[in-house]
Design a protein around this motif. Structure first.
Motif, PDB file in Angstrom:
ATOM      1  N   THR A 164       0.817  -1.216   0.000  1.00 44.03           N
ATOM      2  CA  THR A 164       0.000   0.000   0.000  1.00 44.03           C
ATOM      3  C   THR A 164       0.854   1.271   0.000  1.00 44.03           C
ATOM      4  O   THR A 164       0.328   2.373  -0.121  1.00 44.03           O
ATOM      5  CB  THR A 164      -0.927   0.021   1.227  1.00 44.03           C
ATOM      6  N   GLY A 165       2.167   1.077   0.092  1.00 43.27           N
ATOM      7  CA  GLY A 165       3.042   2.237   0.069  1.00 43.27           C
ATOM      8  C   GLY A 165       3.424   2.696  -1.327  1.00 43.27           C
ATOM      9  O   GLY A 165       4.100   3.719  -1.481  1.00 43.27           O
ATOM     10  N   VAL A 166       3.004   1.934  -2.355  1.00 42.87           N
ATOM     11  CA  VAL A 166       3.257   2.343  -3.738  1.00 42.87           C
ATOM     12  C   VAL A 166       1.909   2.523  -4.427  1.00 42.87           C
ATOM     13  O   VAL A 166       0.900   1.922  -4.032  1.00 42.87           O
ATOM     14  CB  VAL A 166       4.115   1.298  -4.496  1.00 42.87           C
ATOM     15  N   PRO A 167       1.858   3.361  -5.468  1.00 44.51           N
ATOM     16  CA  PRO A 167       0.575   3.605  -6.126  1.00 44.51           C
ATOM     17  C   PRO A 167       0.030   2.346  -6.798  1.00 44.51           C
ATOM     18  O   PRO A 167       0.772   1.603  -7.455  1.00 44.51           O
ATOM     19  CB  PRO A 167       0.909   4.684  -7.171  1.00 44.51           C
ATOM     20  N   ALA A 168      -1.246   2.108  -6.630  1.00 46.47           N
ATOM     21  CA  ALA A 168      -1.906   1.022  -7.355  1.00 46.47           C
ATOM     22  C   ALA A 168      -1.986   1.389  -8.829  1.00 46.47           C
ATOM     23  O   ALA A 168      -1.935   2.564  -9.196  1.00 46.47           O
ATOM     24  CB  ALA A 168      -3.295   0.782  -6.783  1.00 46.47           C
ATOM     25  N   ILE A 169      -2.103   0.386  -9.681  1.00 44.65           N
ATOM     26  CA  ILE A 169      -2.274   0.647 -11.103  1.00 44.65           C
ATOM     27  C   ILE A 169      -3.735   0.458 -11.474  1.00 44.65           C
ATOM     28  O   ILE A 169      -4.460  -0.322 -10.848  1.00 44.65           O
ATOM     29  CB  ILE A 169      -1.384  -0.257 -11.968  1.00 44.65           C
ATOM     30  N   THR A 170      -4.182   1.184 -12.471  1.00 48.47           N
ATOM     31  CA  THR A 170      -5.540   0.993 -12.984  1.00 48.47           C
ATOM     32  C   THR A 170      -5.532   0.224 -14.289  1.00 48.47           C
ATOM     33  O   THR A 170      -6.470  -0.516 -14.576  1.00 48.47           O
ATOM     34  CB  THR A 170      -6.237   2.345 -13.186  1.00 48.47           C
ATOM     35  N   VAL A 171      -4.469   0.396 -15.075  1.00 47.26           N
ATOM     36  CA  VAL A 171      -4.302  -0.353 -16.324  1.00 47.26           C
ATOM     37  C   VAL A 171      -2.845  -0.767 -16.439  1.00 47.26           C
ATOM     38  O   VAL A 171      -1.953  -0.172 -15.819  1.00 47.26           O
ATOM     39  CB  VAL A 171      -4.716   0.467 -17.569  1.00 47.26           C
ATOM     40  N   ALA A 172      -2.590  -1.797 -17.244  1.00 45.67           N
ATOM     41  CA  ALA A 172      -1.228  -2.276 -17.434  1.00 45.67           C
ATOM     42  C   ALA A 172      -0.365  -1.211 -18.092  1.00 45.67           C
ATOM     43  O   ALA A 172      -0.797  -0.529 -19.032  1.00 45.67           O
ATOM     44  CB  ALA A 172      -1.238  -3.535 -18.293  1.00 45.67           C
TER      45      ALA A 172
END
Length: 316
Positions: A167-175
């Motif tokens: 959770t300390g890095v940004p999640a991705i929404t698309v590859a």
């Protein structure tokens, strides 16, 4: 035509070919799958990046998985799907006639259970490969004696799904390129109804089993019907289309193990985490868990990264 065999491990021959079977991916098949999976993406009904509507990636899910019904009476089948491997090579056009063939390639025993491996391939009208399937299952068992009892010897593996998101890095929404390891991917949640499960598992074709019939489930010691493993797979695949877009239809690969039962009405959430990038492919861990946090399926997925931003838009 030769009579169908009872679905028993000892009757399986290696190799044992089935097919070819031809079928039409018509609008009704698209609608049935969309309802069963609650996936009404516009690519399946209108225009897609491939020109015209296409079939869902797993619209042929059970045509591949149930290919052995060509030689065995499906109403005697009491199998338990343990492992699914899929490779997506080309989308199928709505209205296209496809051919499915394959067969049993392996049988073995582990912890008193008889396992079989079925390999099958779906091809388009022009002979191109659409989807390659390898499925492993316990050929015949009493579901109530197996489900929820822990992982079988067959499903032991050299690597494990950690199912951990940083959770300390940004999640991705698309590859995309440069996604940090352990970045989360989007989540998708569904609770399959009995009507959806019955449609998906071919009750309308006359098959009664632990997925379609509460009475059959009760006979095997279960108090509810079980969501077919391949239906969980479709849930995962819908989420992966949202991550990878059109690339999933031509380069997607999924290796999924089913580790705990999912029942009718269970709230099932699929998500995953980035593992890394290899040769232009984004590699992920993926999993499904129920409302109590129990994992029901775990595995790995990957596909080529492209720059296209289009994704299916849900019509409903």
């Amino acid at each position: 035509m030769a009579s169908l065999k009872e679905a028993r491990y000892e009757l399986v021959e290696i190799p044992e070919p089935f097919g070819p079977v031809t079928l039409d991916v018509d609008r009704q098949k698209i609608l049935d799958y969309a309802y069963a999976q609650h996936d009404f993406g516009d690519w399946y009904f209108r225009e897609s990046p491939f020109g015209g509507p296409i079939g869902h990636p797993l619209v042929l899910a059970n045509d591949l998985l149930f290919l052995f019904y060509q030689g065995y009476d499906g109403n005697t089948a009491q199998g338990l799907h343990t492992h699914e491997t899929l490779r997506f090579r080309s989308p199928v056009a709505v209205g296209e006639t496809v051919t499915v063939d394959g067969g049993y390639t392996e049988k073995y025993e582990a912890r008193g259970q008889g396992y079989v491996t079925l390999e099958a391939v779906a091809r388009g009208a022009d002979g191109r490969v659409l989807v390659e399937h390898v499925g492993k299952e316990i050929m015949r068992t009493v579901a109530g004696d197996i489900v929820g009892k822990g992982r079988s010897a067959e499903s032991s593996r050299r690597r494990s799904v950690e199912a951990v998101v940083d959770t300390g890095v940004p999640a991705i929404t698309v590859a995309g390129h440069g996604a940090p390891p352990r970045a989360g991917i989007p989540a998708r949640t569904i609770a399959f109804t009995q009507d959806q499960m019955s449609l998906f598992s071919w009750a309308g074709k006359g098959y009664a089993n632990v997925h379609t019939s509460p009475a059959k489930a009760a006979e095997t010691g279960l108090d509810r019907t079980i969501v077919q493993a391949q239906q969980q797979t479709g849930h995962v695949v819908t989420n992966l289309v949202d991550v990878f877009g059109a690339s999933w239809f031509t380069s997607g690969e999924l290796d999924l193990r089913f580790v705990s039962p999912a029942y009718v009405g269970d709230v099932l959430t699929t998500t995953g985490a980035v593992l890394g990038e290899t040769d232009g492919r984004l590699e992920l861990e993926v999993w499904v868990e129920n409302g109590q946090g129990t994992k029901t399926a775990v595995g790995w997925a990957s596909a080529e990264i492209d720059d296209a931003t289009a994704r299916p838009v849900q019509l409903i």
